[in-house]
Design a protein around this motif. Structure first.
Motif, mmCIF file in Angstrom:
data_model
loop_
_atom_site.group_PDB
_atom_site.id
_atom_site.type_symbol
_atom_site.label_atom_id
_atom_site.label_comp_id
_atom_site.label_asym_id
_atom_site.label_seq_id
_atom_site.Cartn_x
_atom_site.Cartn_y
_atom_site.Cartn_z
ATOM 1 N N MET A 32 52.593 46.487 43.805
ATOM 2 C CA MET A 32 52.673 45.682 42.587
ATOM 3 C C MET A 32 54.116 45.437 42.143
ATOM 4 O O MET A 32 54.351 44.689 41.198
ATOM 5 C CB MET A 32 51.860 46.330 41.462
ATOM 6 N N ALA A 33 55.077 46.029 42.815
ATOM 7 C CA ALA A 33 56.494 45.812 42.497
ATOM 8 C C ALA A 33 56.872 44.366 42.825
ATOM 9 O O ALA A 33 56.172 43.678 43.574
ATOM 10 C CB ALA A 33 57.360 46.782 43.298
ATOM 11 N N PRO A 34 57.977 43.883 42.261
ATOM 12 C CA PRO A 34 58.419 42.522 42.565
ATOM 13 C C PRO A 34 58.509 42.280 44.071
ATOM 14 O O PRO A 34 58.934 43.150 44.825
ATOM 15 C CB PRO A 34 59.804 42.450 41.908
ATOM 16 N N GLY A 35 58.050 41.120 44.471
ATOM 17 C CA GLY A 35 58.051 40.757 45.887
ATOM 18 C C GLY A 35 57.904 39.260 46.038
ATOM 19 O O GLY A 35 58.305 38.490 45.158
ATOM 20 N N ALA A 36 57.298 38.835 47.140
ATOM 21 C CA ALA A 36 57.123 37.411 47.416
ATOM 22 C C ALA A 36 56.161 36.747 46.434
ATOM 23 O O ALA A 36 56.286 35.560 46.145
ATOM 24 C CB ALA A 36 56.639 37.216 48.850
ATOM 25 N N LEU A 37 55.190 37.510 45.934
ATOM 26 C CA LEU A 37 54.239 36.968 44.962
ATOM 27 C C LEU A 37 54.722 37.247 43.546
ATOM 28 O O LEU A 37 55.260 38.314 43.258
ATOM 29 C CB LEU A 37 52.859 37.604 45.139
ATOM 30 N N ASP A 38 54.493 36.298 42.667
ATOM 31 C CA ASP A 38 54.781 36.455 41.253
ATOM 32 C C ASP A 38 53.971 37.639 40.709
ATOM 33 O O ASP A 38 52.816 37.820 41.089
ATOM 34 C CB ASP A 38 54.377 35.149 40.543
ATOM 35 N N PRO A 39 54.553 38.449 39.813
ATOM 36 C CA PRO A 39 53.827 39.602 39.266
ATOM 37 C C PRO A 39 52.491 39.238 38.612
ATOM 38 O O PRO A 39 51.517 39.978 38.736
ATOM 39 C CB PRO A 39 54.799 40.188 38.235
ATOM 40 N N LEU A 40 52.415 38.095 37.931
ATOM 41 C CA LEU A 40 51.154 37.679 37.326
ATOM 42 C C LEU A 40 50.125 37.366 38.401
ATOM 43 O O LEU A 40 48.952 37.723 38.266
ATOM 44 C CB LEU A 40 51.352 36.488 36.388
ATOM 45 N N VAL A 41 50.540 36.713 39.473
ATOM 46 C CA VAL A 41 49.617 36.402 40.574
ATOM 47 C C VAL A 41 49.045 37.699 41.147
ATOM 48 O O VAL A 41 47.841 37.798 41.410
ATOM 49 C CB VAL A 41 50.314 35.565 41.672
ATOM 50 N N LYS A 42 49.889 38.712 41.328
ATOM 51 C CA LYS A 42 49.415 40.001 41.841
ATOM 52 C C LYS A 42 48.362 40.598 40.907
ATOM 53 O O LYS A 42 47.331 41.102 41.364
ATOM 54 C CB LYS A 42 50.574 40.977 42.009
ATOM 55 N N GLU A 43 48.614 40.533 39.600
ATOM 56 C CA GLU A 43 47.648 41.081 38.646
ATOM 57 C C GLU A 43 46.344 40.294 38.666
ATOM 58 O O GLU A 43 45.254 40.879 38.604
ATOM 59 C CB GLU A 43 48.232 41.123 37.232
ATOM 60 N N LEU A 44 46.430 38.964 38.768
ATOM 61 C CA LEU A 44 45.223 38.144 38.826
ATOM 62 C C LEU A 44 44.405 38.470 40.078
ATOM 63 O O LEU A 44 43.166 38.541 40.022
ATOM 64 C CB LEU A 44 45.578 36.656 38.787
ATOM 65 N N LEU A 45 45.081 38.671 41.198
ATOM 66 C CA LEU A 45 44.381 39.073 42.415
ATOM 67 C C LEU A 45 43.708 40.430 42.235
ATOM 68 O O LEU A 45 42.563 40.634 42.659
ATOM 69 C CB LEU A 45 45.355 39.118 43.600
ATOM 70 N N TYR A 46 44.417 41.351 41.595
ATOM 71 C CA TYR A 46 43.870 42.692 41.370
ATOM 72 C C TYR A 46 42.636 42.618 40.476
ATOM 73 O O TYR A 46 41.625 43.293 40.720
ATOM 74 C CB TYR A 46 44.936 43.602 40.742
ATOM 75 N N VAL A 47 42.690 41.784 39.429
ATOM 76 C CA VAL A 47 41.540 41.598 38.545
ATOM 77 C C VAL A 47 40.369 41.025 39.330
ATOM 78 O O VAL A 47 39.221 41.493 39.212
ATOM 79 C CB VAL A 47 41.899 40.688 37.342
ATOM 80 N N ALA A 48 40.628 40.029 40.153
ATOM 81 C CA ALA A 48 39.566 39.387 40.930
ATOM 82 C C ALA A 48 38.869 40.377 41.858
ATOM 83 O O ALA A 48 37.640 40.453 41.899
ATOM 84 C CB ALA A 48 40.146 38.218 41.727
ATOM 85 N N VAL A 49 39.645 41.142 42.598
ATOM 86 C CA VAL A 49 39.066 42.101 43.538
ATOM 87 C C VAL A 49 38.354 43.219 42.783
ATOM 88 O O VAL A 49 37.253 43.641 43.161
ATOM 89 C CB VAL A 49 40.148 42.659 44.486
ATOM 90 N N SER A 50 38.948 43.689 41.686
ATOM 91 C CA SER A 50 38.339 44.763 40.905
ATOM 92 C C SER A 50 37.004 44.327 40.307
ATOM 93 O O SER A 50 36.040 45.101 40.290
ATOM 94 C CB SER A 50 39.291 45.221 39.800
ATOM 95 N N ALA A 51 36.940 43.094 39.821
ATOM 96 C CA ALA A 51 35.680 42.579 39.280
ATOM 97 C C ALA A 51 34.628 42.482 40.382
ATOM 98 O O ALA A 51 33.475 42.875 40.193
ATOM 99 C CB ALA A 51 35.911 41.210 38.629
ATOM 100 N N THR A 52 35.026 41.985 41.544
ATOM 101 C CA THR A 52 34.098 41.864 42.666
ATOM 102 C C THR A 52 33.593 43.234 43.121
ATOM 103 O O THR A 52 32.420 43.405 43.434
ATOM 104 C CB THR A 52 34.779 41.137 43.847
ATOM 105 N N ASN A 53 34.487 44.224 43.127
ATOM 106 C CA ASN A 53 34.108 45.569 43.559
ATOM 107 C C ASN A 53 33.415 46.377 42.462
ATOM 108 O O ASN A 53 32.942 47.476 42.727
ATOM 109 C CB ASN A 53 35.338 46.335 44.055
ATOM 110 N N GLY A 54 33.389 45.848 41.255
ATOM 111 C CA GLY A 54 32.724 46.537 40.152
ATOM 112 C C GLY A 54 33.482 47.746 39.636
ATOM 113 O O GLY A 54 32.876 48.690 39.140
#
Length: 105
Positions: A32-54
């Motif tokens: 989740m540290a700064p990288g090629a993806l914007d920090p908000l994009v990383k969080e949105l991806l994390y939310v998406a996967v977490s919601a899918t995984n319950g």
């Protein structure tokens, strides 16, 4: 334990400078540290996967982190709409055994 080890190994290979096995928390911090993806994009991806995984804990904590990084209610609704659609069409494609188009291989 095996899944954690596999994830940690993936984190080590994906994040230059990590040379030893790391804890799940250290993996989260590294990925989740700064990288090629914007920090908000990383969080949105994390939310998406977490919601899918319950995972209630991760859904709440990463939704809060995404809000701190600028996520709006409209952005959350759009992410959840994409997640819902992807889950539905993935199940349909798998269930119907739809062949993959050659141009996507």
């Amino acid at each position: 334990l095996l899944r954690t080890s596999v994830v940690a190994l993936a984190m080590v290979s994906a994040c230059p400078g990590l040379t030893m096995m790391i804890s799940p928390w250290e993996a989260v911090q590294a990925v989740m540290a700064p990288g090629a993806l914007d920090p908000l994009v990383k969080e949105l991806l994390y939310v998406a996967v977490s919601a899918t995984n319950g995972c209630e804990y991760c859904t709440y904590s990463h939704t809060a982190a995404a809000r701190r990084k600028g996520m709006t209610d409209a952005m959350l609704m759009e992410v959840m709409a994409v997640v819902g659609l992807a889950n539905e069409t993935n199940r349909l494609a798998n269930g119907l055994r739809v062949p993959v188009d050659p141009q996507f291989r």
